[in-house]
Design an enzyme around this catalytic site. Structure first.
Site, PDB file in Angstrom:
ATOM      1  CG  ASP A 230      -6.146   0.627  -1.324  1.00  0.00           C
ATOM      2  OD1 ASP A 230      -5.331   1.568  -1.276  1.00  0.00           O
ATOM      3  OD2 ASP A 230      -6.126  -0.322  -0.513  1.00  0.00           O
TER       4      ASP A 230
ATOM      5  CG  ASP B 149      -2.876   3.905  -2.031  1.00  0.00           C
ATOM      6  OD1 ASP B 149      -3.631   3.718  -3.007  1.00  0.00           O
ATOM      7  OD2 ASP B 149      -2.946   3.199  -1.007  1.00  0.00           O
TER       8      ASP B 149
ATOM      9  CB  SER C 230      -0.958  -0.032   1.191  1.00  0.00           C
ATOM     10  OG  SER C 230      -1.863   1.041   1.145  1.00  0.00           O
TER      11      SER C 230
ATOM     12  CG  ASP D  97      -2.777  -0.658  -2.769  1.00  0.00           C
ATOM     13  OD1 ASP D  97      -2.618   0.504  -2.336  1.00  0.00           O
ATOM     14  OD2 ASP D  97      -3.474  -1.503  -2.177  1.00  0.00           O
TER      15      ASP D  97
END
Length: 605
Positions: A339, A335, A176, A337
């Site tokens: 999400d 960010d 993340s 990834d």
């Protein structure tokens, strides 16, 4: 037999300092021998490759580093793994990933769902493709087919993919927004959400039960492909994902009318969001989308960033520079990834760009969806909005205004995703929106995790709607405050790294649990919630009730005037987080109240 070049390292003497008692010294020596034995095992055993052994040989004289790498197993928590990349039991590497996957495979086989397969996605970090393949080949060796994306993809698309392919589970390799030296591994179940109780604990037990690395299975990629146990996926899932996102658009005619007037600056922060975010905005017709060139392409070192986190104002340095150059209306950052979404919007009066918290951007989207669905009579029956206990209290008046049920769950978007599943099973409610304070939200049920790509799309629609009315997103935010109250939230975080960090965090929580403060400054604690013991205590009467939520190491203090404070250790970082919220009569009043509550919290600690 030890591999060539392996060395046995033993430095037990001189380990304990003189101030320790003999008993403590013996305990330290036993503890040390345990991690030294593990270190030597990794050096000597043929199971581990020479590259790994060379990395360990380079630290053979650094006892502190050896202890940090081997004093424990990298914890497989309720969300999976997350840690620093490197050799050792307390690191992210091919061996810890393979072991975690073997535990997951064992659980899937016990459930009898191995024929459904597992979907796998990964982000732009170091070792992400390698870890994804390692997981796939371990699954294949256990007779479980892996569907692996052909290149990096956002986490929410993994959630969508496993539902589309009707897989039994999903894995996404990502850390993340953590610093570059980290990577991680998250597990999803067949509903598309991260694994929840009771399966989360059962998978953890399977992983922890593996004591011998030699029992962990793997196979060659060539054999996995030949046997149909490794299948590459890509464009067909992308196309279906885009089609689902577009279903969440409420006013395509407004976008069409204003698409040439809106200027959008976007940065994927060197992660996975670039292609899907640009594609959805292009296909909707937005004409002026400017992507930050320095952060457009994947970069595992995050060279232009101190910290790839859209919560960090410094992450917007390049984007704000481009926004001023292009005179952009909104500035968006996802960010690595993709999400979570960070937002800045122009203040038309000052010409400056104003940062939005996750609560603020989430509330703008929520209010827009509820208002427009009500106005267009497209609101489903028994609508529900799902949020977490540490998200803004503004959700209360907004849902009340539109007759939408508000459901609060524990921190973590997996609990929001779980509610969608429960709604479908029971028919009790229809999900219309979900959000959490940490810059994550979900419109639609195509995924069961927070989705920054759909959030980008929704927020750009809201911006177009505002532009048509001669307003900015910041104007709409001020209108929302004026209508529902000036709610403002913040966090105070204590970081405690290293071996002693978790112990210190536990001590802080235990102190607050056993002796909950009666007040924070002049704000008396009205009710004290302990989610670990499932208790709500009325501080005035002593009367007790139940939280009604699963057990979790979280403490919550209800305060007067819609203020609150919550203590929660992070599940992914060596931190204890204190969340706070207030309601003021103006932006300035709310800010002053929040600053005072923060200082009062520090005084209590």
């Amino acid at each position: 037999m030890a591999s060539a070049g392996a060395q046995n390292v033993d430095s037990s003497e001189g380990w304990c300092v003189s101030v320790l008692s003999k008993k403590n010294c013996a305990e330290e020596r036993r503890s040390k021998m345990s991690f030294m034995d593990e270190f030597n095992f990794w050096l000597e055993d043929d199971y581990f490759d020479q590259e790994t052994k060379n990395e360990l040989l380079a630290i053979r004289n650094n006892q502190e580093e050896i202890e940090e790498r081997f004093y424990k197993e990298l914890e497989f928590g309720t969300g999976g793994l997350r840690g620093i990349i490197g050799a050792g039991t307390n690191r992210m590497n091919l061996y810890t990933v393979r072991k975690a996957t073997q535990g997951l495979a064992n659980f899937i086989i016990k459930k009898g769902t191995e024929s459904k397969g597992v979907a796998i996605a990964y982000d732009s970090r170091n070792m992400s493709p390698e870890f994804a393949d390692e997981a796939a080949l371990c699954l294949g060796a256990n007779g479980i087919k892996a569907y692996v994306f052909d290149s990096l993809r956002p986490t929410p698309e993994l959630s969508f993919a496993l539902r589309t392919l009707k897989c039994t589970a999903g894995i996404v390799v990502t850390a993340s927004h953590n610093p570059p030296e980290y990577n991680g591994y998250k597990v999803y179940w067949e509903d598309g959400a991260q694994v929840t109780a009771p399966y989360d604990k059962q998978i953890i037990e399977e992983v922890q039960s593996i004591k011998d690395y030699h029992t962990v299975k793997t196979m060659s990629k060539e054999d996995a492909l030949k046997q149909g146990l490794y299948q590459v996926i890509g464009k067909e899932i992308d196309d279906a994902y885009m089609a689902e996102l577009k279903k969440q658009i409420l006013h395509p005619e407004v976008i069409e009318e204003m698409a040439d007037d809106i200027k959008i600056v976007y940065t994927p922060l060197c992660g996975t969001g670039n292609l899907p975010a640009r594609r959805i905005l292009s296909e909707l017709g937005f004409k002026h989308v400017y992507v930050v060139p320095e952060q457009e392409n994947p970069d595992p070192k995050f060279t232009t960033l101190d910290y790839p986190n859209p919560e960090d104002p410094k992450a917007f340095t390049y984007a704000l520079r481009l926004a001023k150059e292009k005179d952009a209306d909104i500035v968006l950052a996802t960010d690595p990834d993709a999400d979570r979404l960070g937002v800045y919007a122009k203040d038309a009066k000052t010409g400056e760009y104003v940062p939005f918290t996750g609560n603020m951007s989430g509330m703008l989207i929520a209010e827009y969806i509820l208002r427009e669905r009500t106005a267009t009579k497209t609101m489903p029956e028994n609508p529900a909005l799902v949020t977490t206990i540490v998200t803004t209290n503004m959700t209360n008046p907004i849902t009340s205004a539109y007759g939408v049920k508000l459901i609060e769950v524990l921190t973590g978007f997996k609990f929001i995703g779980e509610q969608i599943k429960l709604f479908e099973q029971s028919g009790s409610n229809n999900y219309v929106f979900g959000l959490e304070e940490s810059y994550g939200c979900l419109a639609g049920t195509h995924a069961r995790d927070k989705d920054a790509i759909v959030a980008v799309m929704c927020l750009c629609e809201v911006a177009a709607y505002c532009k048509k009315q001669g307003k900015t997103l910041w104007d709409m935010m001020l209108d929302t405050y004026e209508k529902y109250g000036y709610y403002k939230e913040s966090q105070y975080t204590i970081t405690l790294k290293g071996i002693d960090g978790s112990r210190q965090i536990a001590e802080i929580m235990e102190k607050l649990r056993q002796n909950p403060p009666k007040a924070f400054g002049d704000l008396k604690v009205l009710k004290f919630r302990d989610y670990q013991t499932d208790r709500i205590v009325d501080m005035a009467t002593g009367q007790e009730g139940r939280t009604g939520l699963p057990k979790s190491n979280v403490l919550y203090f209800e305060l007067p005037e819609d203020a609150w404070c919550c203590a929660r250790p992070s599940g992914t970082e060596p931190k204890i987080k204190f969340y706070m919220g207030v309601k003021g009569t103006s932006l300035e009043d709310a800010q002053a109240r929040l600053e005072k509550l923060t200082e009062d919290l520090k005084a209590v600690l």
